[in-house]
Design an enzyme around this catalytic site. Sequence first.
Site, short mmCIF file in Angstrom:
data_model
loop_
_atom_site.label_atom_id
_atom_site.label_comp_id
_atom_site.label_asym_id
_atom_site.label_seq_id
_atom_site.Cartn_x
_atom_site.Cartn_y
_atom_site.Cartn_z
N PRO A 9 0.78 -1.06 0.09
CA PRO A 9 0.04 0.06 -0.08
C PRO A 9 0.95 1.30 0.04
CG PRO A 9 -0.08 -1.05 2.01
CD PRO A 9 0.44 -2.00 1.06
N ASN A 10 0.30 2.22 -0.83
CA ASN A 10 0.74 3.61 -0.79
C ASN A 10 2.22 3.48 -1.61
OD1 ASN A 10 -1.39 4.82 0.53
ND2 ASN A 10 -0.39 3.74 2.43
N ARG A 17 3.77 11.00 -1.86
CA ARG A 17 3.88 10.68 -0.53
C ARG A 17 5.09 11.18 0.04
NH1 ARG A 17 4.65 4.51 1.22
NH2 ARG A 17 3.77 5.48 3.30
N TYR A 22 10.69 9.62 1.54
CA TYR A 22 10.62 8.51 0.39
C TYR A 22 11.17 9.09 -0.92
CZ TYR A 22 7.74 5.89 3.46
OH TYR A 22 7.22 5.51 4.81
N ASN A 74 8.38 -5.04 -0.88
CA ASN A 74 8.08 -4.13 0.21
C ASN A 74 6.63 -4.11 0.65
OD1 ASN A 74 7.95 -1.58 1.52
ND2 ASN A 74 8.88 -0.54 0.23
N ALA A 77 2.98 -0.63 5.11
CA ALA A 77 2.69 -0.65 6.32
C ALA A 77 2.14 -2.30 6.86
CB ALA A 77 1.53 0.26 6.54
N GLU A 98 12.98 -8.78 1.99
CA GLU A 98 12.04 -7.79 2.32
C GLU A 98 12.75 -6.41 2.24
OE1 GLU A 98 11.40 -8.02 6.92
OE2 GLU A 98 10.50 -6.12 6.79
N HIS A 100 12.65 -2.01 2.30
CA HIS A 100 11.89 -0.74 2.69
C HIS A 100 12.90 0.37 2.29
CE1 HIS A 100 9.20 -3.09 5.16
NE2 HIS A 100 10.41 -3.77 5.71
N ARG A 107 12.67 5.20 12.74
CA ARG A 107 11.63 5.95 12.89
C ARG A 107 10.57 5.59 14.27
NH1 ARG A 107 8.80 5.54 6.84
NH2 ARG A 107 7.61 7.08 7.75
C1 DQA Z 1 8.01 1.55 4.12
C2 DQA Z 1 8.04 1.55 5.61
C3 DQA Z 1 6.64 1.22 6.30
O1 DQA Z 1 6.86 1.71 7.60
C4 DQA Z 1 5.46 2.30 5.44
O2 DQA Z 1 4.44 1.94 6.05
C5 DQA Z 1 5.74 2.15 4.07
C6 DQA Z 1 6.96 2.14 3.47
C7 DQA Z 1 9.23 1.93 3.40
O3 DQA Z 1 9.65 1.23 2.08
O4 DQA Z 1 10.17 2.59 3.96
O5 DQA Z 1 4.56 2.22 3.17
O6 DQA Z 1 7.96 0.09 3.82
#
Ligand code: DQA
Length: 148
Positions: A9-10, A17, A22, A74, A77, A98, A100, A107
Site C-alpha cells: 500500500p501507498n 507521499r 521517500y 516491500n 505498512a 524484505e 524498505h 523512525r
Molecule cells: C516502508 C516503511 C513502512 O513503515 C511504511 O508504512 C511504508 C513504506 C518503506 O519502504 O520505507 O509504506 O515500507
Amino acid sequence: MRIAVVNGPNLNFLGIREPDVYGHETYDDLIYMLRDYAMGKKIQLDFFQSNSEGALIDYLQQCYHKHFEGIVINPGAYTHYSYAIRDCIASLNIPTVEVHLSNIHEREGFRSISVVEDVCVKQLCGKGFRGYIEAIDYLCSKKRGCND
Ligand code: DQA
C-alpha cells in the site's frame, strides 16, 4: 531467474507521499530503473503493486504456481501487522527479501517491528531504490549463473 517485485500500500504514491522520507522519484521510476538493471542479465522481473492485502496474497500465491524463484517485497505498512502476508510468504517456499526505502528502525516505534522478517531470507532498509537492486543481487548470488 524469475523474480517477482511486489509493493504494498501507498508505494504507488511514491513521489507524492512524504518526499522528505521517500524521495521525489515515482513508482514508475522504480520500475524503469529495475527493468533497466535486469536487462542483459539472466533475470526476468515481474512487477505487482496493490493497496489491498488480499490482492497481494493472491499475487504471491500465483508466484508459487508460476514457479518464481525469488521474491522482493516491500509490504508497506502491512510489514508491521499483517500475519496474513507473513503466513503467505511462509507457505511459498520461495526465497523472499524484505525491502524498505526508509530505515524502519530509526523512525516511529511501531515501524521497527516487522512480522514478515523471520520468514524472509534478508531485510534491507534505508537504502532507497538501491535496496531493491541489492535484494535482486542477493537472490541472484544464491543462484549460480544468474549474474552472467
Ligand atoms: C516502508 C516503511 C513502512 O513503515 C511504511 O508504512 C511504508 C513504506 C518503506 O519502504 O520505507 O509504506 O515500507
